[in-house]
Write an enzyme that holds these catalytic residues in place. Structure first.
Site, PDB file in Angstrom:
ATOM      1  N   ILE A  91       0.868  -1.181   0.000  1.00 56.72           N
ATOM      2  CA  ILE A  91       0.000   0.000   0.000  1.00 56.72           C
ATOM      3  C   ILE A  91       0.897   1.221   0.000  1.00 56.72           C
ATOM      4  O   ILE A  91       1.926   1.243   0.693  1.00 56.72           O
ATOM      5  CB  ILE A  91      -0.937  -0.005   1.231  1.00 56.72           C
ATOM      6  CG1 ILE A  91      -2.069  -1.022   1.038  1.00 56.72           C
ATOM      7  CG2 ILE A  91      -1.480   1.373   1.531  1.00 56.72           C
ATOM      8  CD1 ILE A  91      -3.104  -1.050   2.149  1.00 56.72           C
ATOM      9  N   SER A 119       5.564  -0.706  -1.014  1.00 56.92           N
ATOM     10  CA  SER A 119       5.174  -0.135  -2.300  1.00 56.92           C
ATOM     11  C   SER A 119       6.286   0.737  -2.887  1.00 56.92           C
ATOM     12  O   SER A 119       7.056   1.358  -2.148  1.00 56.92           O
ATOM     13  CB  SER A 119       3.920   0.736  -2.126  1.00 56.92           C
ATOM     14  OG  SER A 119       3.693   1.521  -3.291  1.00 56.92           O
ATOM     15  N   TYR A 143       6.104  -0.431  -9.331  1.00 58.55           N
ATOM     16  CA  TYR A 143       5.414   0.225 -10.438  1.00 58.55           C
ATOM     17  C   TYR A 143       6.519   0.526 -11.443  1.00 58.55           C
ATOM     18  O   TYR A 143       7.389   1.370 -11.165  1.00 58.55           O
ATOM     19  CB  TYR A 143       4.741   1.530  -9.981  1.00 58.55           C
ATOM     20  CG  TYR A 143       3.360   1.314  -9.417  1.00 58.55           C
ATOM     21  CD1 TYR A 143       3.069   1.648  -8.104  1.00 58.55           C
ATOM     22  CD2 TYR A 143       2.355   0.764 -10.195  1.00 58.55           C
ATOM     23  CE1 TYR A 143       1.803   1.441  -7.579  1.00 58.55           C
ATOM     24  CE2 TYR A 143       1.085   0.542  -9.673  1.00 58.55           C
ATOM     25  CZ  TYR A 143       0.822   0.888  -8.375  1.00 58.55           C
ATOM     26  OH  TYR A 143      -0.432   0.680  -7.859  1.00 58.55           O
ATOM     27  N   THR A 169       3.368  -4.909 -10.297  1.00 58.26           N
ATOM     28  CA  THR A 169       1.948  -4.556 -10.389  1.00 58.26           C
ATOM     29  C   THR A 169       1.601  -4.177 -11.824  1.00 58.26           C
ATOM     30  O   THR A 169       2.194  -3.251 -12.393  1.00 58.26           O
ATOM     31  CB  THR A 169       1.624  -3.400  -9.425  1.00 58.26           C
ATOM     32  OG1 THR A 169       1.834  -3.881  -8.091  1.00 58.26           O
ATOM     33  CG2 THR A 169       0.184  -2.935  -9.572  1.00 58.26           C
ATOM     34  N   LYS A 238       1.540  -9.175 -10.210  1.00 55.63           N
ATOM     35  CA  LYS A 238       0.416  -8.794  -9.325  1.00 55.63           C
ATOM     36  C   LYS A 238      -0.662  -8.104 -10.141  1.00 55.63           C
ATOM     37  O   LYS A 238      -0.446  -7.059 -10.731  1.00 55.63           O
ATOM     38  CB  LYS A 238       0.887  -7.842  -8.239  1.00 55.63           C
ATOM     39  CG  LYS A 238      -0.223  -7.356  -7.296  1.00 55.63           C
ATOM     40  CD  LYS A 238       0.327  -6.485  -6.171  1.00 55.63           C
ATOM     41  CE  LYS A 238      -0.726  -6.172  -5.114  1.00 55.63           C
ATOM     42  NZ  LYS A 238      -1.600  -5.032  -5.458  1.00 55.63           N
ATOM     43  N   HIS A 262      -6.968  -5.281  -7.055  1.00 55.30           N
ATOM     44  CA  HIS A 262      -6.477  -4.027  -6.453  1.00 55.30           C
ATOM     45  C   HIS A 262      -7.468  -3.505  -5.415  1.00 55.30           C
ATOM     46  O   HIS A 262      -7.661  -2.295  -5.252  1.00 55.30           O
ATOM     47  CB  HIS A 262      -6.235  -2.980  -7.555  1.00 55.30           C
ATOM     48  CG  HIS A 262      -5.019  -2.120  -7.331  1.00 55.30           C
ATOM     49  ND1 HIS A 262      -3.786  -2.394  -7.846  1.00 55.30           N
ATOM     50  CD2 HIS A 262      -4.887  -0.966  -6.646  1.00 55.30           C
ATOM     51  CE1 HIS A 262      -2.931  -1.437  -7.502  1.00 55.30           C
ATOM     52  NE2 HIS A 262      -3.571  -0.560  -6.762  1.00 55.30           N
ATOM     53  N   GLY A 295     -10.456  -7.925  -0.287  1.00 56.29           N
ATOM     54  CA  GLY A 295     -11.702  -8.182   0.442  1.00 56.29           C
ATOM     55  C   GLY A 295     -11.578  -9.100   1.633  1.00 56.29           C
ATOM     56  O   GLY A 295     -12.568  -9.394   2.293  1.00 56.29           O
TER      57      GLY A 295
HETATM   58  C1  FNR Z   1      -3.418  -0.256  -2.510  1.00 54.73           C
HETATM   59  N1  FNR Z   1      -2.912  -1.258  -3.355  1.00 54.73           N
HETATM   60  C2  FNR Z   1      -1.694  -1.103  -3.951  1.00 54.73           C
HETATM   61  N2  FNR Z   1      -1.172  -2.115  -4.729  1.00 54.73           N
HETATM   62  C3  FNR Z   1       0.065  -1.981  -5.299  1.00 54.73           C
HETATM   63  O1  FNR Z   1       0.508  -2.882  -6.018  1.00 54.73           O
HETATM   64  N3  FNR Z   1       0.820  -0.857  -5.059  1.00 54.73           N
HETATM   65  C4  FNR Z   1       0.353   0.167  -4.282  1.00 54.73           C
HETATM   66  O2  FNR Z   1       1.072   1.152  -4.074  1.00 54.73           O
HETATM   67  C5  FNR Z   1      -0.938   0.066  -3.731  1.00 54.73           C
HETATM   68  N4  FNR Z   1      -1.475   1.101  -3.002  1.00 54.73           N
HETATM   69  C6  FNR Z   1      -2.688   0.949  -2.366  1.00 54.73           C
HETATM   70  C7  FNR Z   1      -3.176   1.968  -1.539  1.00 54.73           C
HETATM   71  C8  FNR Z   1      -4.372   1.788  -0.836  1.00 54.73           C
HETATM   72  C9  FNR Z   1      -4.867   2.861   0.080  1.00 54.73           C
HETATM   73  C10 FNR Z   1      -5.089   0.566  -0.957  1.00 54.73           C
HETATM   74  C11 FNR Z   1      -6.353   0.323  -0.188  1.00 54.73           C
HETATM   75  C12 FNR Z   1      -4.616  -0.429  -1.805  1.00 54.73           C
HETATM   76  C13 FNR Z   1      -3.639  -2.549  -3.515  1.00 54.73           C
HETATM   77  C14 FNR Z   1      -3.252  -3.547  -2.410  1.00 54.73           C
HETATM   78  O3  FNR Z   1      -1.958  -4.076  -2.677  1.00 54.73           O
HETATM   79  C15 FNR Z   1      -4.209  -4.742  -2.346  1.00 54.73           C
HETATM   80  O4  FNR Z   1      -4.282  -5.342  -3.622  1.00 54.73           O
HETATM   81  C16 FNR Z   1      -5.609  -4.365  -1.851  1.00 54.73           C
HETATM   82  O5  FNR Z   1      -5.539  -3.379  -0.859  1.00 54.73           O
HETATM   83  C17 FNR Z   1      -6.289  -5.607  -1.285  1.00 54.73           C
HETATM   84  O6  FNR Z   1      -7.614  -5.326  -0.948  1.00 54.73           O
HETATM   85  P1  FNR Z   1      -8.097  -5.021   0.558  1.00 54.73           P
HETATM   86  O7  FNR Z   1      -7.523  -6.087   1.474  1.00 54.73           O
HETATM   87  O8  FNR Z   1      -7.600  -3.642   0.875  1.00 54.73           O
HETATM   88  O9  FNR Z   1      -9.588  -5.104   0.463  1.00 54.73           O
HETATM   89  C1  LAC Z   2      -3.573   2.923  -5.139  1.00 53.35           C
HETATM   90  C2  LAC Z   2      -2.221   2.849  -5.788  1.00 53.35           C
HETATM   91  C3  LAC Z   2      -1.152   3.522  -5.035  1.00 53.35           C
HETATM   92  O1  LAC Z   2      -4.319   1.940  -5.262  1.00 53.35           O
HETATM   93  O2  LAC Z   2      -1.907   1.519  -6.100  1.00 53.35           O
HETATM   94  O3  LAC Z   2      -3.853   3.950  -4.541  1.00 53.35           O
END
Ligand code: FNR
Ligand code: LAC
Length: 369
Positions: A91, A119, A143, A169, A238, A262, A295
């Site tokens: 995250i 991240s 990324y 990702t 991912k 995501h 989820g």
């Molecule tokens: C993410 N996710 C995410 N994924 C990724 O590959 N790089 C990132 O920087 C981020 N940033 C990010 C920010 C926020 C606020 C959220 C909520 C999610 C996606 C994350 O890795 C993951 O796939 C989801 O958060 C899983 O879902 P749940 O458990 O939040 O419901």
């Molecule tokens: C997000 C990006 C940072 O879901 O993956 O906010």
């Protein structure tokens, strides 16, 4: 505070009945823009909501007379010994939750014996994160940048910092249509280390759209190959939501497949990840490990994902709420709460080990006539 943005400085274990209740508690203490950046999905948020609801499409078959007690959640993943199959999903910008940001998250994950993924858009440097728990299992979420000088600098930094692999990702090369961020005009309030260090620019004040614009939108199997070659690290793709992408990823030499939508933040009305897991697991056919997220809010959700073919199960939002409310110990509390629920489900289904869970029976729900 960072530049007037309030950050938690707590470091305490959290009492909770379930992890869902943390969302409401965080809403009381976090600035609105930051809260809704986390607690929101794209478009009508159908996928965000159904990621969790869809777990009810599957039934755990209880088992008794199994002569089993003291189940253990220990597991191994790509040579790393873990105390739990629960993983910290990557995250961005943990600094919106806590002043120690990813350093605190890494400490909490290490204390719970969980794999941590940081991240590309972390506030803390990979060096500081590694120093927080030098021997802890850690992956880097990439990324891919349009600038291969940046990419090579990242590979060099993460290898030196002892990262064990890369989550590439591929499902968020532009942001989904997230109305919450538009309404609050959200920008990252705390500098993102790699922006500050390599990409120029201050770091803070980046909007989500600008952040995505700095990464590559065009990405394909050749990039997977090139990242493997240039980094020398295992690469797990991912954002796989269908058999086609699982075949492409493995064909390109991916060392694992990470099933996720995501967290419902990208394509709205994409299926819940649990509903596509069987298709992807069948396509992967035990050739590489499978990671699952989106989820997950219950130990039973983790049980189902493992039984349906996942090797690790990631959580996102819940641990960020734990970070905001309790720092490193808050993150640890969230992982341990879910792990406790997993252990109960293991005892009640005769599963002594995670290997047993991976062979447990799950039925697609019997719809009443
Ligand atoms: C993410 N996710 C995410 N994924 C990724 O590959 N790089 C990132 O920087 C981020 N940033 C990010 C920010 C926020 C606020 C959220 C909520 C999610 C996606 C994350 O890795 C993951 O796939 C989801 O958060 C899983 O879902 P749940 O458990 O939040 O419901
Ligand atoms: C997000 C990006 C940072 O879901 O993956 O906010």
């Amino acid at each position: 505070y960072y530049n007037g943005f309030p950050q938690s400085d707590r470091d305490e274990k959290l009492d909770m009945v379930n992890v869902d209740e943390l969302e409401e508690r965080v809403k009381q203490v976090m600035p609105e823009g930051a809260y809704y950046y986390i607690a929101s999905g794209s478009e009508n948020e159908w996928t965000w909501r159904n990621n969790t609801a869809a777990f009810n499409h599957y039934q755990i078959i209880p088992r008794a007379l199994t002569n089993m007690d003291n189940p253990s959640t220990e597991t191994e993943f790509m040579g790393m010994k873990l105390k739990t199959p629960i993983m910290i999903s990557p995250i961005a910008c943990h600094g919106i939750a806590h002043m120690d940001a990813e350093v605190a998250t890494q400490k909490g994950a290490a204390a719970a014996g969980a794999l941590f993924a940081s991240s590309t858009y972390a506030n803390k440097s990979v060096e500081d994160i590694a120093a927080a728990a030098p021997d802890a299992p850690r992956f880097f979420q990439l990324y891919l940048s349009k600038d291969w000088e940046f990419n090579r600098m990242v590979f060099d930094a993460i290898k030196k910092a002892g990262y064990k692999g890369i989550f590439l990702t591929v499902d968020a090369l532009i942001s989904g249509y997230r109305e919450a961020n538009l309404r609050t005009n959200f920008t990252y309030p705390v500098p993102l280390d790699f922006f500050t260090r390599y990409l120029g620019g201050k770091g803070e004040g980046q909007s989500v759209a600008q952040m995505y614009a700095s990464s590559a939108q065009k990405i394909g199997p050749d990039d997977v190959r090139r990242i493997k070659e240039e980094s020398g690290l295992p690469v797990i793709v991912k954002g796989v939501m269908c058999a086609e992408d699982a075949y492409l990823a493995i064909g390109a030499g991916a060392d694992g497949v990470y099933v996720t939508n995501h967290g419902g933040r990208e394509v709205d009305t994409a299926p819940a990840t649990i509903d596509v897991l069987p298709e992807v697991v069948k396509a992967v056919n035990h050739r590489v490990p499978v990671i699952f997220d989106s989820g997950v809010r219950r130990g039973s959700h983790i049980f189902k994902a493992l039984a349906m073919g996942a090797d690790l199960v990631g959580i996102g939002r819940p641990y960020l709420y734990g970070l905001a409310l309790g720092g490193a110990k808050g993150v640890q509390s969230v992982i341990e709460e879910l792990n406790e629920e997993l252990i109960i489900n293991m005892q009640l289904t005769g599963c002594k080990t995670i290997e047993d869970v991976k062979h447990a029976r799950i039925d697609h729900i019997r719809y009443t006539a």
